[in-house]
Write a protein that holds these residues in place. Structure first.
Motif, PDB file in Angstrom:
ATOM      1  N   GLU A 198      -4.818   5.298   6.846  1.00 44.94           N
ATOM      2  CA  GLU A 198      -3.365   5.139   6.668  1.00 44.94           C
ATOM      3  C   GLU A 198      -3.020   3.674   6.390  1.00 44.94           C
ATOM      4  N   GLU A 199      -3.613   2.765   7.156  1.00 42.84           N
ATOM      5  CA  GLU A 199      -3.380   1.334   6.939  1.00 42.84           C
ATOM      6  C   GLU A 199      -3.896   0.915   5.564  1.00 42.84           C
ATOM      7  N   TYR A 200      -5.073   1.413   5.223  1.00 42.18           N
ATOM      8  CA  TYR A 200      -5.689   1.081   3.935  1.00 42.18           C
ATOM      9  C   TYR A 200      -4.813   1.555   2.775  1.00 42.18           C
ATOM     10  N   ASP A 201      -4.292   2.781   2.876  1.00 46.34           N
ATOM     11  CA  ASP A 201      -3.425   3.310   1.819  1.00 46.34           C
ATOM     12  C   ASP A 201      -2.164   2.456   1.660  1.00 46.34           C
ATOM     13  N   GLU A 202      -1.625   1.999   2.778  1.00 48.88           N
ATOM     14  CA  GLU A 202      -0.445   1.138   2.734  1.00 48.88           C
ATOM     15  C   GLU A 202      -0.772  -0.174   2.021  1.00 48.88           C
ATOM     16  N   VAL A 203      -1.913  -0.761   2.350  1.00 52.68           N
ATOM     17  CA  VAL A 203      -2.333  -2.016   1.729  1.00 52.68           C
ATOM     18  C   VAL A 203      -2.588  -1.804   0.235  1.00 52.68           C
ATOM     19  N   GLN A 204      -3.161  -0.675  -0.132  1.00 49.97           N
ATOM     20  CA  GLN A 204      -3.483  -0.406  -1.529  1.00 49.97           C
ATOM     21  C   GLN A 204      -2.234  -0.287  -2.406  1.00 49.97           C
ATOM     22  N   ARG A 205      -1.120   0.052  -1.796  1.00 48.12           N
ATOM     23  CA  ARG A 205       0.128   0.119  -2.566  1.00 48.12           C
ATOM     24  C   ARG A 205       0.457  -1.224  -3.196  1.00 48.12           C
ATOM     25  N   PHE A 206       0.115  -2.308  -2.488  1.00 49.15           N
ATOM     26  CA  PHE A 206       0.427  -3.651  -2.970  1.00 49.15           C
ATOM     27  C   PHE A 206      -0.796  -4.361  -3.542  1.00 49.15           C
ATOM     28  N   GLY A 207      -1.973  -3.802  -3.286  1.00 53.46           N
ATOM     29  CA  GLY A 207      -3.199  -4.387  -3.810  1.00 53.46           C
ATOM     30  C   GLY A 207      -3.498  -5.748  -3.220  1.00 53.46           C
ATOM     31  N   ASN A 213      -2.788  -8.646   4.164  1.00 49.50           N
ATOM     32  CA  ASN A 213      -3.976  -8.196   4.904  1.00 49.50           C
ATOM     33  C   ASN A 213      -4.966  -7.442   4.023  1.00 49.50           C
ATOM     34  N   PHE A 214      -4.868  -7.611   2.721  1.00 48.16           N
ATOM     35  CA  PHE A 214      -5.706  -6.847   1.795  1.00 48.16           C
ATOM     36  C   PHE A 214      -7.200  -6.992   2.093  1.00 48.16           C
ATOM     37  N   THR A 215      -7.682  -8.202   2.157  1.00 45.80           N
ATOM     38  CA  THR A 215      -9.111  -8.446   2.362  1.00 45.80           C
ATOM     39  C   THR A 215      -9.568  -7.951   3.725  1.00 45.80           C
ATOM     40  N   GLU A 216      -8.805  -8.261   4.739  1.00 47.68           N
ATOM     41  CA  GLU A 216      -9.159  -7.871   6.109  1.00 47.68           C
ATOM     42  C   GLU A 216      -9.236  -6.341   6.250  1.00 47.68           C
TER      43      GLU A 216
END
Length: 146
Positions: A55-64, A69-72
């Protein structure tokens, strides 16, 4: 649709085939692996952690890469995915699932091929997709079927 004796025979034979597949060693291994996975506390905890992280990853992927926190999050996700894939219960389940899928793909290809060599069976497996290729296999020409 009118039921003919041929249609009834096809339905009866398909039910027998389904029963044979359901009672096969491959299907039994799949059910055992699924049951084992369901009762493996460590695997279930990993799956729960992975779902939450997804869920967190999908949220981050929205903004790339523009998300702070993309890398982390991406790194944590890869590590957790690897940990999940290396879990014995998960690996056994995935292997048994792949074996069952392979059996079903092979049966589908055999049935389609018995009707016509031009029927395309979307197996997602190049081994089965290029079985005859006389009419094009849909793989984008990777098998040189032209």
């Amino acid at each position: 649709m009118i039921a003919t004796s041929d249609l009834l025979e096809v339905i009866e034979n398909s039910n027998m085939l389904a029963t044979y597949i359901s009672q096969s060693e491959i299907a039994n291994k799949y059910r055992q692996a699924k049951e084992s996975l369901a009762h493996n506390l460590e695997a279930q905890q990993l799956i729960a952690r992975f779902s939450k992280m997804k869920e967190e990853y999908d949220e981050v992927q929205r903004f790339g890469k523009y998300h702070p926190n993309f890398t982390e999050i991406s790194t944590k996700m890869r590590h957790l995915k690897r940990e999940l894939d290396l879990n014995e219960a998960v690996a056994a389940f995935k292997q048994s699932e792949a074996d069952l899928e392979s059996l079903l793909n092979e049966v589908s290809a055999i049935i389609a091929g018995a009707v016509s060599p031009f029927i395309k069976v979307p197996t997602g497996n190049p081994f089965f997709d290029n079985r005859s290729c006389e009419g094009g296999c849909g793989s984008g020409g990777a098998c040189n079927c032209g």
